[in-house]
Design a protein around this motif. Structure first.
Motif, PDB file in Angstrom:
ATOM      1  N   PHE A 276       3.572  19.803  -1.909  1.00 19.88           N
ATOM      2  CA  PHE A 276       2.587  18.739  -2.155  1.00 19.88           C
ATOM      3  C   PHE A 276       1.846  18.971  -3.473  1.00 19.88           C
ATOM      4  N   HIS A 277       1.334  20.190  -3.644  1.00 18.14           N
ATOM      5  CA  HIS A 277       0.526  20.446  -4.849  1.00 18.14           C
ATOM      6  C   HIS A 277       1.370  20.361  -6.122  1.00 18.14           C
ATOM      7  N   ARG A 278       2.582  20.878  -6.050  1.00 18.34           N
ATOM      8  CA  ARG A 278       3.404  20.944  -7.255  1.00 18.34           C
ATOM      9  C   ARG A 278       4.051  19.597  -7.588  1.00 18.34           C
ATOM     10  N   GLN A 279       4.589  18.922  -6.561  1.00 17.36           N
ATOM     11  CA  GLN A 279       5.401  17.728  -6.843  1.00 17.36           C
ATOM     12  C   GLN A 279       4.687  16.407  -6.555  1.00 17.36           C
TER      13      GLN A 279
ATOM     14  N   LEU B 107       0.819  -1.217   0.000  1.00 18.52           N
ATOM     15  CA  LEU B 107       0.000   0.000   0.000  1.00 18.52           C
ATOM     16  C   LEU B 107       0.847   1.259   0.000  1.00 18.52           C
ATOM     17  N   ILE B 108       0.295   2.305  -0.637  1.00 18.94           N
ATOM     18  CA  ILE B 108       0.897   3.636  -0.578  1.00 18.94           C
ATOM     19  C   ILE B 108      -0.135   4.579   0.032  1.00 18.94           C
ATOM     20  N   LEU B 109       0.315   5.412   0.976  1.00 15.26           N
ATOM     21  CA  LEU B 109      -0.546   6.441   1.563  1.00 15.26           C
ATOM     22  C   LEU B 109      -0.079   7.791   1.041  1.00 15.26           C
ATOM     23  N   ILE B 110      -0.962   8.486   0.319  1.00 10.17           N
ATOM     24  CA  ILE B 110      -0.607   9.812  -0.202  1.00 10.17           C
ATOM     25  C   ILE B 110      -1.590  10.843   0.337  1.00 10.17           C
ATOM     26  N   GLY B 111      -1.066  11.979   0.762  1.00 12.55           N
ATOM     27  CA  GLY B 111      -1.935  13.071   1.201  1.00 12.55           C
ATOM     28  C   GLY B 111      -1.082  14.212   1.690  1.00 12.55           C
TER      29      GLY B 111
ATOM     30  N   GLN C  45       9.261  -4.280  -9.782  1.00 11.77           N
ATOM     31  CA  GLN C  45       9.350  -5.161 -10.955  1.00 11.77           C
ATOM     32  C   GLN C  45      10.441  -6.206 -10.769  1.00 11.77           C
ATOM     33  N   ARG C  46      11.572  -5.751 -10.218  1.00  9.61           N
ATOM     34  CA  ARG C  46      12.685  -6.691  -9.972  1.00  9.61           C
ATOM     35  C   ARG C  46      12.254  -7.814  -9.037  1.00  9.61           C
ATOM     36  N   GLN C  47      11.316  -7.490  -8.103  1.00  6.46           N
ATOM     37  CA  GLN C  47      10.839  -8.515  -7.153  1.00  6.46           C
ATOM     38  C   GLN C  47       9.626  -9.269  -7.690  1.00  6.46           C
ATOM     39  N   GLY C  48       9.163  -8.872  -8.869  1.00  6.79           N
ATOM     40  CA  GLY C  48       7.980  -9.517  -9.434  1.00  6.79           C
ATOM     41  C   GLY C  48       6.693  -9.184  -8.700  1.00  6.79           C
ATOM     42  N   THR C  49       6.640  -8.012  -8.048  1.00 12.48           N
ATOM     43  CA  THR C  49       5.420  -7.607  -7.339  1.00 12.48           C
ATOM     44  C   THR C  49       4.962  -6.243  -7.850  1.00 12.48           C
ATOM     45  N   LYS C  50       3.826  -5.782  -7.312  1.00 15.06           N
ATOM     46  CA  LYS C  50       3.364  -4.438  -7.645  1.00 15.06           C
ATOM     47  C   LYS C  50       2.499  -3.874  -6.524  1.00 15.06           C
ATOM     48  N   ILE C  51       2.194  -2.581  -6.634  1.00 10.66           N
ATOM     49  CA  ILE C  51       1.350  -1.907  -5.644  1.00 10.66           C
ATOM     50  C   ILE C  51      -0.090  -2.383  -5.784  1.00 10.66           C
ATOM     51  N   ASP C  52      -0.736  -2.706  -4.649  1.00 12.18           N
ATOM     52  CA  ASP C  52      -2.136  -3.131  -4.687  1.00 12.18           C
ATOM     53  C   ASP C  52      -3.091  -1.938  -4.624  1.00 12.18           C
ATOM     54  N   LYS C  53      -2.803  -0.989  -3.729  1.00 13.75           N
ATOM     55  CA  LYS C  53      -3.710   0.150  -3.569  1.00 13.75           C
ATOM     56  C   LYS C  53      -2.947   1.404  -3.160  1.00 13.75           C
ATOM     57  N   VAL C  54      -3.419   2.540  -3.668  1.00 12.35           N
ATOM     58  CA  VAL C  54      -2.927   3.844  -3.233  1.00 12.35           C
ATOM     59  C   VAL C  54      -4.077   4.534  -2.512  1.00 12.35           C
ATOM     60  N   LEU C  55      -3.910   4.781  -1.207  1.00  9.30           N
ATOM     61  CA  LEU C  55      -4.956   5.464  -0.447  1.00  9.30           C
ATOM     62  C   LEU C  55      -4.693   6.965  -0.517  1.00  9.30           C
ATOM     63  N   ASN C  56      -5.622   7.668  -1.155  1.00  4.76           N
ATOM     64  CA  ASN C  56      -5.476   9.106  -1.348  1.00  4.76           C
ATOM     65  C   ASN C  56      -6.240   9.851  -0.253  1.00  4.76           C
ATOM     66  N   PHE C  57      -5.508  10.449   0.689  1.00  6.99           N
ATOM     67  CA  PHE C  57      -6.107  11.191   1.801  1.00  6.99           C
ATOM     68  C   PHE C  57      -6.526  12.582   1.303  1.00  6.99           C
TER      69      PHE C  57
ATOM     70  N   PHE D 171       3.670  -4.082   2.710  1.00  7.96           N
ATOM     71  CA  PHE D 171       4.162  -2.875   3.377  1.00  7.96           C
ATOM     72  C   PHE D 171       3.199  -1.713   3.193  1.00  7.96           C
ATOM     73  N   ILE D 172       3.360  -0.729   4.088  1.00  8.59           N
ATOM     74  CA  ILE D 172       2.667   0.546   3.952  1.00  8.59           C
ATOM     75  C   ILE D 172       3.735   1.597   3.709  1.00  8.59           C
ATOM     76  N   LEU D 173       3.685   2.260   2.570  1.00  9.88           N
ATOM     77  CA  LEU D 173       4.601   3.372   2.318  1.00  9.88           C
ATOM     78  C   LEU D 173       3.870   4.660   2.687  1.00  9.88           C
ATOM     79  N   ASP D 174       4.386   5.354   3.711  1.00  9.60           N
ATOM     80  CA  ASP D 174       3.747   6.574   4.225  1.00  9.60           C
ATOM     81  C   ASP D 174       4.686   7.744   3.906  1.00  9.60           C
ATOM     82  N   GLY D 175       4.262   8.569   2.925  1.00 12.67           N
ATOM     83  CA  GLY D 175       5.109   9.712   2.548  1.00 12.67           C
ATOM     84  C   GLY D 175       6.079   9.408   1.423  1.00 12.67           C
ATOM     85  N   PHE D 176       5.932   8.302   0.771  1.00 12.03           N
ATOM     86  CA  PHE D 176       6.760   7.913  -0.379  1.00 12.03           C
ATOM     87  C   PHE D 176       5.897   7.074  -1.314  1.00 12.03           C
ATOM     88  N   PRO D 177       5.968   7.242  -2.644  1.00 15.72           N
ATOM     89  CA  PRO D 177       6.713   8.236  -3.401  1.00 15.72           C
ATOM     90  C   PRO D 177       6.025   9.596  -3.396  1.00 15.72           C
ATOM     91  N   ARG D 178       6.826  10.636  -3.473  1.00 16.45           N
ATOM     92  CA  ARG D 178       6.326  12.004  -3.407  1.00 16.45           C
ATOM     93  C   ARG D 178       6.637  12.801  -4.655  1.00 16.45           C
TER      94      ARG D 178
END
Ligand code: AP5
Ligand code: ZN
Length: 214
Positions: free
Chosen positions: A175-178, A3-7, A101-113, A81-88
């Motif tokens: 946050f808004h720009r990048q 998971l990725i947490l973005i906000g 990709q190297r590990q043969g996995t991918k992100i399941d969900k991006v939680l947009n706060f 894993f939970i990525l909190d604050g990455f990628p930004r």
């Protein structure tokens, strides 16, 4: 789950992370926490990161990608894993894709706060933290039992150096720009779930649980 947490700053990523982490037994990787620990320990990495952090600007992509690359090798992060604050930034998102990709996995969900900027100043300036556990309090929304003291350990709480109204402005601009382009990046992959992050913490938790069980 991966998971990725973005906000934006103060949207509740760090507040929801421990709850998700415990429920799904995931490792929690928060680049902000790792950078603050490096700054406090005055490591070479911390010395490089401090200036940008104090100003509310992003640290260089190379530095944070290096931290995440290293941290994701931990055995405890292999199942999810939970990525909190990455990628930004978009560059960070692309580097993360390569790593996965190297590990043969991918992100399941991006939680947009998703939340309105106007609410964030009160959240940020009222925040108090217990540094060693990461527990977060708020003078109004989540007060500790004794002001300035951690409920569990009895140790003192601190405020973050970048939690001022002035530095918040720079953090929001970054946050808004990048970081907003990163949400578009994942929208195209159809993995983004939008949360109503302005709701009270428990209601946000319920939304997160719904998304993750669907
Ligand atoms: P980072 O530590 O990631 O800070 P941030 O993104 O600004 O996010 P915050 O930690 O401020 O917000 P949060 O969403 O976790 O809020 P919280 O849940 O605590 O990054 C800091 C710096 O490190 C950056 O500026 C940059 O320099 C650098 N950095 C980090 N990662 C980087 C990267 N990938 N690339 C480059 N540079 C990087 O909640 C806030 C307050 O509100 C708390 O007091 C809480 O109790 C309260 N609260 C939470 N939810 C609610 C709710 N629902 N209702 C009411 N109150 C609530
Ligand atoms: Zn946080």
């Amino acid at each position: 789950k991966r998971l990725i947490l973005i906000g934006p700053p103060g949207s509740g990523k760090g507040t929801q992370s421990p709850i998700i982490k415990d429920e799904y037994c995931l490792c929690h990787l928060a680049t902000g926490d790792m950078l603050r620990a490096a700054v406090a320990a005055k490591t070479p990495l911390g010395i490089k990161a401090k200036e940008a952090m104090d100003k509310g600007e992003l640290v260089s992509d190379d530095l944070v990608v290096g931290i995440i690359d290293e941290a994701m090798k931990k055995p405890s992060c292999q199942k999810g894993f939970i990525l909190d604050g990455f990628p930004r930034t978009k560059v960070q998102a692309e580097k993360l894709d390569e790593m996965l990709q190297r590990q043969g996995t991918k992100i399941d969900k991006v939680l947009n706060f998703a939340i309105d900027d106007a609410i964030l100043e009160e959240r940020i300036t009222g925040r108090w933290i217990h540094p060693s556990s990461g527990r977060t309090y708020h003078t109004k929304f989540a007060p500790p039992k004794v002001p300035g003291v951690d409920d569990v350990s009895g140790e003192p709480l601190i405020q973050r150096k970048d939690d001022t109204a002035e530095v918040l402005k720079a953090r929001l601009e970054a946050f808004h720009r990048q970081t907003e382009p990163v949400i578009d990046y994942y929208s195209k992959k159809s993995v983004v779930a939008d949360l109503h992050a302005e709701k009270p913490p428990k209601e946000v938790t319920t939304e997160v649980q719904k998304v993750l069980s669907s």
